[in-house]
Design a protein around this motif. Structure first.
Motif, PDB file in Angstrom:
ATOM      1  N   ILE A 224      15.524  84.847  50.328  1.00 61.68           N
ATOM      2  CA  ILE A 224      14.059  84.881  50.308  1.00 61.68           C
ATOM      3  C   ILE A 224      13.571  83.920  49.224  1.00 61.68           C
ATOM      4  N   ASN A 225      12.746  82.959  49.618  1.00 60.28           N
ATOM      5  CA  ASN A 225      12.111  82.055  48.657  1.00 60.28           C
ATOM      6  C   ASN A 225      10.872  82.771  48.111  1.00 60.28           C
ATOM      7  N   LEU A 226      10.959  83.223  46.875  1.00 61.00           N
ATOM      8  CA  LEU A 226       9.949  84.141  46.346  1.00 61.00           C
ATOM      9  C   LEU A 226       9.330  83.577  45.074  1.00 61.00           C
ATOM     10  N   TYR A 227       8.026  83.364  45.112  1.00 63.65           N
ATOM     11  CA  TYR A 227       7.313  82.801  43.965  1.00 63.65           C
ATOM     12  C   TYR A 227       6.165  83.703  43.525  1.00 63.65           C
ATOM     13  N   GLU A 228       6.324  85.015  43.646  1.00 66.05           N
ATOM     14  CA  GLU A 228       5.234  85.946  43.366  1.00 66.05           C
ATOM     15  C   GLU A 228       5.084  86.283  41.885  1.00 66.05           C
ATOM     16  N   TRP A 229       6.134  86.039  41.090  1.00 65.32           N
ATOM     17  CA  TRP A 229       6.087  86.410  39.668  1.00 65.32           C
ATOM     18  C   TRP A 229       5.724  85.167  38.871  1.00 65.32           C
ATOM     19  N   CYS A 230       4.494  85.130  38.361  1.00 63.76           N
ATOM     20  CA  CYS A 230       3.987  83.940  37.668  1.00 63.76           C
ATOM     21  C   CYS A 230       3.540  84.292  36.259  1.00 63.76           C
ATOM     22  N   GLY A 231       4.356  83.915  35.272  1.00 61.31           N
ATOM     23  CA  GLY A 231       3.966  84.078  33.881  1.00 61.31           C
ATOM     24  C   GLY A 231       4.351  85.414  33.273  1.00 61.31           C
ATOM     25  N   ALA A 232       4.300  85.464  31.942  1.00 63.91           N
ATOM     26  CA  ALA A 232       4.745  86.637  31.192  1.00 63.91           C
ATOM     27  C   ALA A 232       3.824  87.835  31.335  1.00 63.91           C
ATOM     28  N   SER A 233       2.593  87.624  31.780  1.00 62.13           N
ATOM     29  CA  SER A 233       1.661  88.744  31.919  1.00 62.13           C
ATOM     30  C   SER A 233       1.943  89.567  33.186  1.00 62.13           C
ATOM     31  N   THR A 234       2.770  89.019  34.080  1.00 63.42           N
ATOM     32  CA  THR A 234       3.143  89.725  35.306  1.00 63.42           C
ATOM     33  C   THR A 234       4.351  90.616  35.030  1.00 63.42           C
ATOM     34  N   THR A 235       4.474  91.705  35.790  1.00 62.86           N
ATOM     35  CA  THR A 235       5.593  92.624  35.620  1.00 62.86           C
ATOM     36  C   THR A 235       6.328  92.799  36.950  1.00 62.86           C
TER      37      THR A 235
END
Length: 507
Positions: A224-235
């Motif tokens: 799965i090509n997954l780019y949903e987690w963007c940056g340190a503010s995301t968990t």
């Protein structure tokens, strides 16, 4: 004093032992939902990077045919803690021994995409022909002999929305042929997978589709090509990673992130890595592949390739190393792992999921060559040279006579008997059909403004041609390891067996 005499045979055997194995990495195998080292039986987690340097290349470039670049890059990958590279396209006619050995020296495996832009299934107008299939076979031939070839991707985001789902049927036909070809030519089972995008409308259908049906039509692993987690503010929970983990919880084969590393916030600090290789995900996922090694126009690079062909480390490299190095998931031992989950149920055919259950036939160059030998009117050299115009030429002649024999429809499951031939061969078949049936074999009707020409047919008809099948290449493979060296090595081992009194079958 006792004088010890060592026989020449024992000396030779000891010398060989001292040299060690030519290929030290153990092949990776699959059991249930997990990868394992086939020898140590330790669970294998993919710590990978996408590797396709291209900024300094003029057009297509095969990164595994450049030993100097490989020896420059792979030690840096080892230092980063990686064990896998994903390469998207290669030239199977080139030699890859040095780069594959450099990978092995760094403790790194390869996952290789089989389709390349020039020979690929186009999502908006899918076809599966001999050009695509012959390139796939050549690529398998070139890489199946390397123990550190972990697996092949049969497609990457080919269907990327609910309007291009028919294309998945053609990919599945190629998957079937790829698995059958590997089974007939390789000495080991090399797994084959598919890399999916993260489109919310079809991700579950894609996931089910490639894991349903006959064994030969099902993938061995899923990316799965997954780019949903963007940056340190995301968990883990707010990113969508937790939801994707639920999606695969009952999936029967290994799943990993075939691409990850959102760059909406830069430099990237890769907070998702702690979840990918930690308790949040290691029960269900088998690791991931960060996108990508070299800095390109899309700004995802871990390193910058300079004009003098050296590299400099970018902040993303250092940040990834900081978070990745301490993470060493152990998983389970292969013998102790008992999980066995059922395969998926095929998704229902709807207005937004349309591929027919009947897959396209296996392309056969032999069938197309047989057909061509029966034609009296064929595409001219000028037509064949004008590759970009072949589609226009076909549309013209198909407006004058039926093209059913060369057409395919992945939605209805109807495939013409020569639907898998190359565009130039299809054009020749249609020119001949017009010349024979409408033109009544008048020489002037085999012209089409210089795009057609007459030839002497060597067969009276094409009867039986569509049933002629290709056979696996019986000649020495073009790569993996070098065919000539392999033959010499085999002969040497047979001779050694005779000297030592060992059965040749035991080698």
């Amino acid at each position: 004093m006792v004088k010890l005499t060592v026989s020449p045979i024992l000396t030779l055997a000891l010398s060989l032992a001292a040299l060690g194995p030519l290929w030290a990495l153990n092949p990776v195998s699959i059991k249930g939902t997990k990868f394992f080292d086939s020898v140590t039986q330790d669970q294998f987690f993919i710590k990978g990077v996408a590797y396709q340097p291209r900024t300094l290349a003029a057009g297509f470039s095969d990164p595994l045919s450049k030993p100097a670049d490989c020896k420059r890059d792979f030690p840096l990958m080892k230092d980063l803690g990686l064990n896998t590279v994903r390469v998207y396209q290669v030239d199977p006619s080139l030699n890859h021994d040095e780069c594959m050995k450099a990978l092995e020296n760094a403790g790194i495996y390869l996952i290789l995409d089989l389709m390349v832009p020039k020979h690929s299934i186009v999502r908006n107008n899918p076809e599966y022909d001999t050009n695509i299939w012959n390139n796939v076979r050549s690529t398998i031939d070139a890489f199946e002999g390397y123990p550190n070839t972990l697996g092949f991707f049969v497609g990457n985001e080919v269907t990327n929305d609910n309007k291009t789902t028919v294309a998945s049927g053609y990919v599945k036909a190629m998957l079937r042929d790829t698995k059958n070809y590997i089974a007939s030519t390789s000495t080991r089972k090399i797994p084959v997978g598919y890399a999916n995008n993260d489109d919310p409308d079809i991700r579950l259908q894609i996931q089910s589709y490639f894991n349903c049906g006959k064994d030969e039509e099902r993938i061995d692993f899923f990316g799965i090509n997954l780019y949903e987690w963007c940056g340190a503010s995301t968990t883990y929970k707010t990113s969508g990673y937790a939801e994707r983990t639920k999606d695969i919880a009952s999936y029967s084969i290994p799943v990993f992130l075939s691409e990850f590393g959102c760059n909406l916030v830069t430099p990237r600090t890769f907070p998702e890595v702690k979840s990918i290789f930690g308790p949040d995900m290691t029960d269900n996922w088998s690791g991931g592949i960060v996108y990508e090694w070299s800095q390109e126009d899309n700004n995802y690079g871990l390193v910058q390739v300079k004009p003098d062909n050296t590299v400099s480390l970018m902040p993303d490299y250092t940040n990834l190393k900081t978070v990745l190095s301490p993470l060493r998931p152990t998983g389970v031992k292969m013998d102790a792992f008992k999980e066995s989950l059922p395969i998926s149920t095929c998704p229902a055919i709807t207005s937004t999921w349309e591929p027919s259950e009947k897959l396209a036939p296996t392309p056969s160059s032999a069938a197309c060559d047989c057909m061509m030998s029966s034609l009296s009117c064929v595409a001219s050299d000028q037509a064949v040279a004008t590759t970009e115009s072949l589609g226009t030429l076909l549309n013209t002649v198909c407006g004058m006579t039926s093209c059913d024999d060369i057409s395919s429809n992945g939605k209805t499951g109807v495939y013409g008997k020569y639907s898998f031939c190359s565009p130039a061969q299809k054009l020749s078949y249609m020119y001949n059909a017009y010349y024979t049936n409408i033109g009544k074999k008048a020489a002037a009707t085999c012209n089409f403004n210089g795009m057609a020409k007459l030839q002497v047919a060597t067969k009276s008809s094409d009867q039986g041609c569509s049933n002629v099948k290709d056979t696996p290449n019986s000649e020495a493979k073009a790569g993996g390891p070098n065919a000539g060296d392999q033959v010499k090595g085999d002969s040497f081992m047979v001779a050694l067996a005779v000297l030592l009194g060992v059965s040749v079958l035991a080698l």
